[in-house]
Structures are given as C-alpha cells and as structure tokens.
Motif scaffolding. Structure first.
Motif, mmCIF file in Angstrom:
data_model
loop_
_atom_site.group_PDB
_atom_site.id
_atom_site.type_symbol
_atom_site.label_atom_id
_atom_site.label_comp_id
_atom_site.label_asym_id
_atom_site.label_seq_id
_atom_site.Cartn_x
_atom_site.Cartn_y
_atom_site.Cartn_z
ATOM 1 N N PRO A 41 -10.831 -2.602 3.673
ATOM 2 C CA PRO A 41 -10.773 -3.435 4.883
ATOM 3 C C PRO A 41 -12.062 -3.495 5.695
ATOM 4 N N VAL A 42 -12.668 -2.341 5.992
ATOM 5 C CA VAL A 42 -13.881 -2.354 6.804
ATOM 6 C C VAL A 42 -15.021 -3.050 6.064
ATOM 7 N N MET A 43 -15.141 -2.786 4.769
ATOM 8 C CA MET A 43 -16.168 -3.467 3.974
ATOM 9 C C MET A 43 -15.918 -4.968 3.937
ATOM 10 N N ALA A 44 -14.642 -5.361 3.900
ATOM 11 C CA ALA A 44 -14.292 -6.788 3.900
ATOM 12 C C ALA A 44 -14.702 -7.437 5.214
ATOM 13 N N VAL A 45 -14.421 -6.770 6.331
ATOM 14 C CA VAL A 45 -14.791 -7.305 7.649
ATOM 15 C C VAL A 45 -16.303 -7.457 7.755
ATOM 16 N N VAL A 46 -17.021 -6.397 7.383
ATOM 17 C CA VAL A 46 -18.477 -6.387 7.501
ATOM 18 C C VAL A 46 -19.112 -7.455 6.606
ATOM 19 N N SER A 47 -18.759 -7.475 5.336
ATOM 20 C CA SER A 47 -19.358 -8.418 4.387
ATOM 21 C C SER A 47 -18.994 -9.860 4.741
ATOM 22 N N ASN A 48 -17.764 -10.076 5.156
ATOM 23 C CA ASN A 48 -17.315 -11.403 5.534
ATOM 24 C C ASN A 48 -18.067 -11.914 6.762
ATOM 25 N N ALA A 49 -18.198 -11.071 7.778
ATOM 26 C CA ALA A 49 -18.892 -11.469 9.006
ATOM 27 C C ALA A 49 -20.339 -11.856 8.719
ATOM 28 N N MET A 50 -20.989 -11.097 7.837
ATOM 29 C CA MET A 50 -22.379 -11.397 7.513
ATOM 30 C C MET A 50 -22.499 -12.695 6.715
ATOM 31 N N GLY A 51 -21.569 -12.918 5.792
ATOM 32 C CA GLY A 51 -21.605 -14.141 5.000
ATOM 33 C C GLY A 51 -21.363 -15.391 5.820
ATOM 34 N N LEU A 52 -20.497 -15.282 6.822
ATOM 35 C CA LEU A 52 -20.137 -16.452 7.625
ATOM 36 C C LEU A 52 -21.220 -16.857 8.620
ATOM 37 N N ILE A 53 -22.278 -16.066 8.730
ATOM 38 C CA ILE A 53 -23.393 -16.461 9.598
ATOM 39 C C ILE A 53 -23.970 -17.805 9.149
ATOM 40 N N ALA A 54 -24.088 -17.993 7.842
ATOM 41 C CA ALA A 54 -24.635 -19.249 7.318
ATOM 42 C C ALA A 54 -23.786 -20.440 7.751
ATOM 43 N N LEU A 188 -21.595 -17.659 16.578
ATOM 44 C CA LEU A 188 -22.745 -17.352 15.730
ATOM 45 C C LEU A 188 -23.537 -16.181 16.310
ATOM 46 N N SER A 189 -23.727 -16.175 17.624
ATOM 47 C CA SER A 189 -24.462 -15.087 18.278
ATOM 48 C C SER A 189 -23.778 -13.750 18.048
ATOM 49 N N VAL A 190 -22.446 -13.732 18.190
ATOM 50 C CA VAL A 190 -21.681 -12.503 17.970
ATOM 51 C C VAL A 190 -21.857 -12.014 16.537
ATOM 52 N N ASN A 191 -21.740 -12.932 15.570
ATOM 53 C CA ASN A 191 -21.858 -12.540 14.171
ATOM 54 C C ASN A 191 -23.259 -12.024 13.835
ATOM 55 N N VAL A 192 -24.270 -12.625 14.435
ATOM 56 C CA VAL A 192 -25.646 -12.204 14.156
ATOM 57 C C VAL A 192 -25.901 -10.795 14.686
ATOM 58 N N VAL A 193 -25.525 -10.518 15.940
ATOM 59 C CA VAL A 193 -25.784 -9.183 16.496
ATOM 60 C C VAL A 193 -24.918 -8.129 15.801
ATOM 61 N N ALA A 194 -23.701 -8.520 15.412
ATOM 62 C CA ALA A 194 -22.858 -7.585 14.665
ATOM 63 C C ALA A 194 -23.493 -7.278 13.309
ATOM 64 N N ALA A 195 -24.031 -8.308 12.647
ATOM 65 C CA ALA A 195 -24.668 -8.113 11.344
ATOM 66 C C ALA A 195 -25.879 -7.193 11.451
ATOM 67 N N ILE A 196 -26.660 -7.360 12.501
ATOM 68 C CA ILE A 196 -27.815 -6.478 12.713
ATOM 69 C C ILE A 196 -27.349 -5.037 12.888
ATOM 70 N N SER A 197 -26.248 -4.865 13.623
ATOM 71 C CA SER A 197 -25.690 -3.516 13.808
ATOM 72 C C SER A 197 -25.247 -2.918 12.485
ATOM 73 N N TYR A 198 -24.595 -3.733 11.642
ATOM 74 C CA TYR A 198 -24.152 -3.241 10.344
ATOM 75 C C TYR A 198 -25.352 -2.832 9.486
ATOM 76 N N LEU A 199 -26.399 -3.662 9.503
ATOM 77 C CA LEU A 199 -27.587 -3.380 8.705
ATOM 78 C C LEU A 199 -28.256 -2.075 9.143
ATOM 79 N N LEU A 200 -28.279 -1.849 10.446
ATOM 80 C CA LEU A 200 -28.969 -0.674 10.977
ATOM 81 C C LEU A 200 -28.158 0.611 10.804
ATOM 82 N N PHE A 201 -26.843 0.499 11.010
ATOM 83 C CA PHE A 201 -26.036 1.716 11.111
ATOM 84 C C PHE A 201 -25.012 1.916 10.000
ATOM 85 N N ALA A 202 -24.736 0.880 9.209
ATOM 86 C CA ALA A 202 -23.744 1.050 8.139
ATOM 87 C C ALA A 202 -24.060 0.164 6.938
#
Length: 259
Positions: A41-54, A188-202
C-alpha cells in the motif's frame, strides 16, 4: 512486471490523468490496480503520486486559459498547498495507514456535501463578501481548508481534487471551471512537494517502473481531460464530481472494513 500488468497500469494511468484533469479522484483508478497487482500500500501511494505528476502538468497546461485572473488567489493558496503537501508526506512516512483511513471517509462525505450545496453556499458567502473583516475571514477559512486538503493529498492523494473543487467553488470568486483550473495547479503542487519528500526520505518505497508507466499514460490523459472538462456545463461537472466522490467513499469504506 509482465506485459499484461504493465498494460493495466498504463490504462489506469490514462484514465486517472483524464479524471484528475476534469475533477480529481484519479488515484481511485490507479491505486486499486496497484494493490490488485500485489504492490504494498505505501509503495503504491508513493509510486502513484509521483507518476501522476506528469498528468498534473498536462492538465494544468490544458486549463491555462481558466487560470487567467486567478493570480491573487494562487498567491494566497499555493503556499498553503505546499505546506500541506509536506505535512501529509511526513505523515505518510511516519504514521500507520490505519490512522488516516479512519478520517478519509468523513472528509469525502464533507466534500460531497459541499459540492451538492455549493451554488447556495457560494451565493450566501459572496453576498457577504467585500472589504473588511468578513472578506478576511473568508480568505483565512479558504487558506486553512486548502492547507488541510494539502495534508490529505500529501498523505493519500485520492480525491483531493474533489475536496479542492468543493472549497474553491464556495469561497473563491469565479466560475466552477476557474475553480477546476486552480484545483489542478494546487493538486500538482502537493504532488510535487510530496514526491520531493519521498525522494529525500524514502527512495526505497519508490517503484520506478510503475512511476514511468503512470507518468507516460497520465500525461496523455491530462490533455484529454482538459479538453473534455472545459466543455461540461457546471451542472454536469458537479454531477461528475458527486459521482466520483461516491465512488471514492465506497472504496475507502471498503478498505476500512477490510482492515
């Protein structure tokens, strides 16, 4: 990941990008697909959020005309969305999934109520707008609600568009299409900052193959959704919002019962 699984993810990303551009809730297409394919589930949320940025980029670009004249609103609301997205991403990475699962259905019910009664509430609020404390109170309420929606979006992503359209449709001056355009940029802003957080910390929770598949397909879906959504009347658009909101509520309650 085999060819059939990749096809389902591509199809889900296309659908999600289209729906997100029109109203939101695209994650309720892609997230169940990823879970059904056995993604944690967590991997699904993270990967999905990053993919939907496009898809968020293409949807925002497709609605750029409706963003004209919205600069003052964006100056007030963008910081709230960004801070909310950072907070939500932190919660996703540090709290059990069960915590927010209890709150999410209540948020969707609230969103649907706001959407259904949005025209009446908007008339009542705008009749009292103007210079002075009342206008400032309304602006503060809108900023606070956008921040909380950003928290929700940074944590679970799904249906944040429904919440944003409901909030913006009531408190922000302009048409529902203007609200939809602002919603796309804030999401889009929410997804971008969340993606940066995922990249940095998880980074270990990111499945890059899924990110790539959803990014490619949602990019095309975002353009399609912008063309479809602009042609819908406010009544039809509101009906789509309510329908997808009910679907979101069903999936979230189903997940809560199964937990």
């Amino acid at each position: 990941m085999n060819a059939l699984e990749s096809f389902f993810i591509l199809l889900g990303g296309l659908w999600a990008g289209t729906i997100n551009s029109v109203v939101g809730s695209g994650t309720l297409v892609t997230f169940p697909i990823l879970i059904a394919l056995g993604v944690a589930p967590v991997m699904a949320v993270v990967s999905n959020a990053m993919g939907l940025i496009a898809g968020g980029v293409s949807g925002t670009w497709g609605y750029r005309r409706e963003l004209r004249g919205m600069k003052s609103n964006l100056i007030k609301l963008m910081p709230a969305s960004i801070l909310g997205g950072i907070t939500g991403a932190y919660l996703l990475l540090h709290l059990p999934e069960s915590v927010f699962a209890l709150v999410a259905p209540a948020l969707i019910v609230l969103a649907l109520t706001l959407v259904i009664f949005q025209p009446r509430l908007q008339r009542a609020i705008q009749a009292r707008r103007g210079a002075g404390p009342t206008a400032r109170t309304h602006d503060l309420a809108m900023v606070a609600l956008v921040y909380l929606t950003g928290v929700y979006g940074g944590y679970f992503v799904a249906a944040q568009g429904v919440l944003l359209v409901a909030i913006l449709g009531i408190f922000m001056s302009g048409t529902l299409q203007n609200a939809n355009a602002v919603k796309n940029l804030l999401s889009l802003s929410v997804n971008v900052v969340a993606a940066i957080s995922y990249l940095l910390f998880a980074p270990e929770k990111i499945i890059w193959q899924i990110v790539a598949l959803i990014a490619v397909s949602s990019l095309a879906g975002g353009f399609m959704g912008a063309r479809i959504g602009r042609k819908l009347s406010p009544l039809v658009l509101r009906s789509v919002i309510v329908t997808l909101g009910v679907v979101a509520l069903f999936f979230m309650i189903q997940k809560l019962v199964a937990a």
